[in-house]
Design a protein around this motif. Structure first.
Motif, PDB file in Angstrom:
ATOM      1  N   ALA A  62       0.634  -1.430  -0.072  1.00 33.80           N
ATOM      2  CA  ALA A  62      -0.253   0.221  -0.346  1.00 33.80           C
ATOM      3  C   ALA A  62       0.913   1.294  -0.156  1.00 33.80           C
ATOM      4  CB  ALA A  62      -1.072   0.122   1.018  1.00 33.80           C
ATOM      5  N   LEU A  63       2.477   1.095   0.740  1.00 31.02           N
ATOM      6  CA  LEU A  63       2.874   2.536   0.686  1.00 31.02           C
ATOM      7  C   LEU A  63       3.402   2.904  -0.571  1.00 31.02           C
ATOM      8  CD1 LEU A  63       3.795   1.740   4.208  1.00 31.02           C
ATOM      9  CD2 LEU A  63       2.563   3.756   3.246  1.00 31.02           C
ATOM     10  N   ALA A  64       3.914   1.453  -0.796  1.00 33.68           N
ATOM     11  CA  ALA A  64       4.172   1.818  -2.307  1.00 33.68           C
ATOM     12  C   ALA A  64       3.829   1.890  -3.149  1.00 33.68           C
ATOM     13  CB  ALA A  64       4.903   0.591  -2.448  1.00 33.68           C
ATOM     14  N   ALA A  65       2.611   1.736  -3.295  1.00 29.23           N
ATOM     15  CA  ALA A  65       0.921   2.365  -4.436  1.00 29.23           C
ATOM     16  C   ALA A  65       1.223   3.926  -4.075  1.00 29.23           C
ATOM     17  CB  ALA A  65       0.233   1.244  -4.344  1.00 29.23           C
ATOM     18  N   LEU A  66       0.942   4.049  -2.831  1.00 24.53           N
ATOM     19  CA  LEU A  66       0.506   5.689  -3.034  1.00 24.53           C
ATOM     20  C   LEU A  66       2.544   6.271  -2.839  1.00 24.53           C
ATOM     21  CD1 LEU A  66      -0.591   5.262   0.702  1.00 24.53           C
ATOM     22  CD2 LEU A  66      -1.986   6.294  -0.867  1.00 24.53           C
ATOM     23  N   THR A  67       2.996   6.320  -2.520  1.00 20.58           N
ATOM     24  CA  THR A  67       4.572   6.703  -3.350  1.00 20.58           C
ATOM     25  C   THR A  67       4.376   6.603  -5.051  1.00 20.58           C
ATOM     26  OG1 THR A  67       5.531   5.649  -1.304  1.00 20.58           O
ATOM     27  CG2 THR A  67       7.233   6.453  -3.712  1.00 20.58           C
ATOM     28  N   ALA A  68       4.225   5.576  -5.349  1.00 22.19           N
ATOM     29  CA  ALA A  68       3.889   5.630  -7.055  1.00 22.19           C
ATOM     30  C   ALA A  68       2.662   6.949  -7.288  1.00 22.19           C
ATOM     31  CB  ALA A  68       3.421   4.203  -7.372  1.00 22.19           C
ATOM     32  N   LEU A  69       1.622   6.622  -6.347  1.00 26.22           N
ATOM     33  CA  LEU A  69       1.007   7.674  -7.153  1.00 26.22           C
ATOM     34  C   LEU A  69       0.765   9.216  -6.614  1.00 26.22           C
ATOM     35  CD1 LEU A  69      -2.544   6.359  -5.186  1.00 26.22           C
ATOM     36  CD2 LEU A  69      -2.022   6.941  -8.042  1.00 26.22           C
ATOM     37  N   ARG A  70       1.929   9.252  -5.601  1.00 29.85           N
ATOM     38  CA  ARG A  70       2.925  10.729  -5.190  1.00 29.85           C
ATOM     39  C   ARG A  70       3.804  11.469  -6.199  1.00 29.85           C
ATOM     40  NH1 ARG A  70       5.616  14.044  -3.598  1.00 29.85           N
ATOM     41  NH2 ARG A  70       5.320  15.086  -1.823  1.00 29.85           N
ATOM     42  N   LEU A  71       4.695   9.997  -6.996  1.00 27.12           N
ATOM     43  CA  LEU A  71       5.723  10.656  -7.687  1.00 27.12           C
ATOM     44  C   LEU A  71       4.657  10.927  -8.680  1.00 27.12           C
ATOM     45  CD1 LEU A  71       7.957   8.048  -6.716  1.00 27.12           C
ATOM     46  CD2 LEU A  71       8.258  10.322  -6.344  1.00 27.12           C
ATOM     47  N   GLY A  72       3.933  10.680  -9.234  1.00 29.81           N
ATOM     48  CA  GLY A  72       2.832  10.454 -10.521  1.00 29.81           C
ATOM     49  C   GLY A  72       2.837  12.242 -10.691  1.00 29.81           C
ATOM     50  N   ILE A  73       2.461  12.895  -9.495  1.00 31.82           N
ATOM     51  CA  ILE A  73       1.149  14.201  -9.972  1.00 31.82           C
ATOM     52  C   ILE A  73       2.666  14.973  -9.829  1.00 31.82           C
ATOM     53  CG2 ILE A  73       0.447  15.888  -7.866  1.00 31.82           C
ATOM     54  CD1 ILE A  73      -0.766  13.854  -8.000  1.00 31.82           C
ATOM     55  N   SER A  74       2.517  15.838 -10.999  1.00 36.19           N
ATOM     56  CA  SER A  74       3.029  16.575 -11.315  1.00 36.19           C
ATOM     57  C   SER A  74       2.744  18.562 -11.274  1.00 36.19           C
ATOM     58  CB  SER A  74       4.040  16.797 -12.786  1.00 36.19           C
ATOM     59  OG  SER A  74       2.741  16.914 -14.009  1.00 36.19           O
ATOM     60  N   GLY A  75       3.872  19.382 -11.147  1.00 34.64           N
ATOM     61  CA  GLY A  75       3.181  20.322 -10.785  1.00 34.64           C
ATOM     62  C   GLY A  75       2.118  20.387  -9.135  1.00 34.64           C
ATOM     63  N   THR A  76       1.820  22.334  -9.742  1.00 31.43           N
ATOM     64  CA  THR A  76       1.087  22.768  -8.564  1.00 31.43           C
ATOM     65  C   THR A  76       0.212  23.338  -8.402  1.00 31.43           C
ATOM     66  OG1 THR A  76       2.659  24.927  -8.391  1.00 31.43           O
ATOM     67  CG2 THR A  76       3.604  23.277  -7.049  1.00 31.43           C
ATOM     68  N   ASP A  77      -0.491  23.317  -9.716  1.00 30.79           N
ATOM     69  CA  ASP A  77      -1.730  23.793 -10.418  1.00 30.79           C
ATOM     70  C   ASP A  77      -3.237  22.917  -9.964  1.00 30.79           C
ATOM     71  OD1 ASP A  77      -0.290  26.437 -11.221  1.00 30.79           O
ATOM     72  OD2 ASP A  77       0.346  25.705 -13.751  1.00 30.79           O
ATOM     73  N   GLY A  78      -3.823  23.220 -10.219  1.00 28.58           N
ATOM     74  CA  GLY A  78      -4.618  22.141  -9.851  1.00 28.58           C
ATOM     75  C   GLY A  78      -5.195  21.723  -8.935  1.00 28.58           C
ATOM     76  N   ILE A  79      -5.632  20.135  -8.794  1.00 25.15           N
ATOM     77  CA  ILE A  79      -6.081  19.692  -8.213  1.00 25.15           C
ATOM     78  C   ILE A  79      -4.564  19.138  -7.239  1.00 25.15           C
ATOM     79  CG2 ILE A  79      -8.304  18.739  -8.627  1.00 25.15           C
ATOM     80  CD1 ILE A  79      -7.538  16.410  -8.833  1.00 25.15           C
TER      81      ILE A  79
END
Length: 125
Positions: A62-79
């Motif tokens: 679960a932590l690995a999946a959360l890390t992958a999801l977090r790393l997939g976020i780029s930028g600081t705009d929108g959501i």
């Protein structure tokens, strides 16, 4: 060494690797959600059965999946800031449950991600 490998885990890993290899970014995101939801469900099941080894493995996935999801976020705009905050809160709750398992919190996090993934699937179709 191979005799120590769990056949079910080996199959899961091969299936996962094959799905990653052929996925586009949206499919990868959905796959991460699927892995997170499944891992949290497995941790809940393991906790009910008193299987600490499976619970630990599930929380680690679960932590690995959360890390992958977090790393997939780029930028600081929108959501992006809201997603980062949500992933960080989920990560902290999962980490806290490594020491003292909180079935209710893990269940709520799992349900939240089930709802998010359902909405994503609707958007993909």
């Amino acid at each position: 060494m191979l005799s120590l490998t769990n056949p079910l885990e080996a199959y899961r890993r091969v299936d996962f690797d094959a799905r990653v290899a052929g996925a586009d970014p949206a499919q990868l995101t959905l796959l991460c959600y699927e892995q997170l939801i499944g891992s949290l469900g497995s941790a809940l099941f393991a906790a009910e059965r008193g299987d600490n080894r499976l619970k630990s493995q599930s929380l680690t996935r679960a932590l690995a999946a959360l890390t992958a999801l977090r790393l997939g976020i780029s930028g600081t705009d929108g959501i992006a800031p809201a997603l980062l905050q949500m992933f960080e809160a989920a990560r902290k709750a999962v980490l806290d449950s490594v020491l003292v398992f909180d079935q209710q919190t893990i269940g709520m996090i799992r349900q939240d991600f089930i709802e998010i993934s359902r909405e994503m699937l609707r958007g993909v179709r």
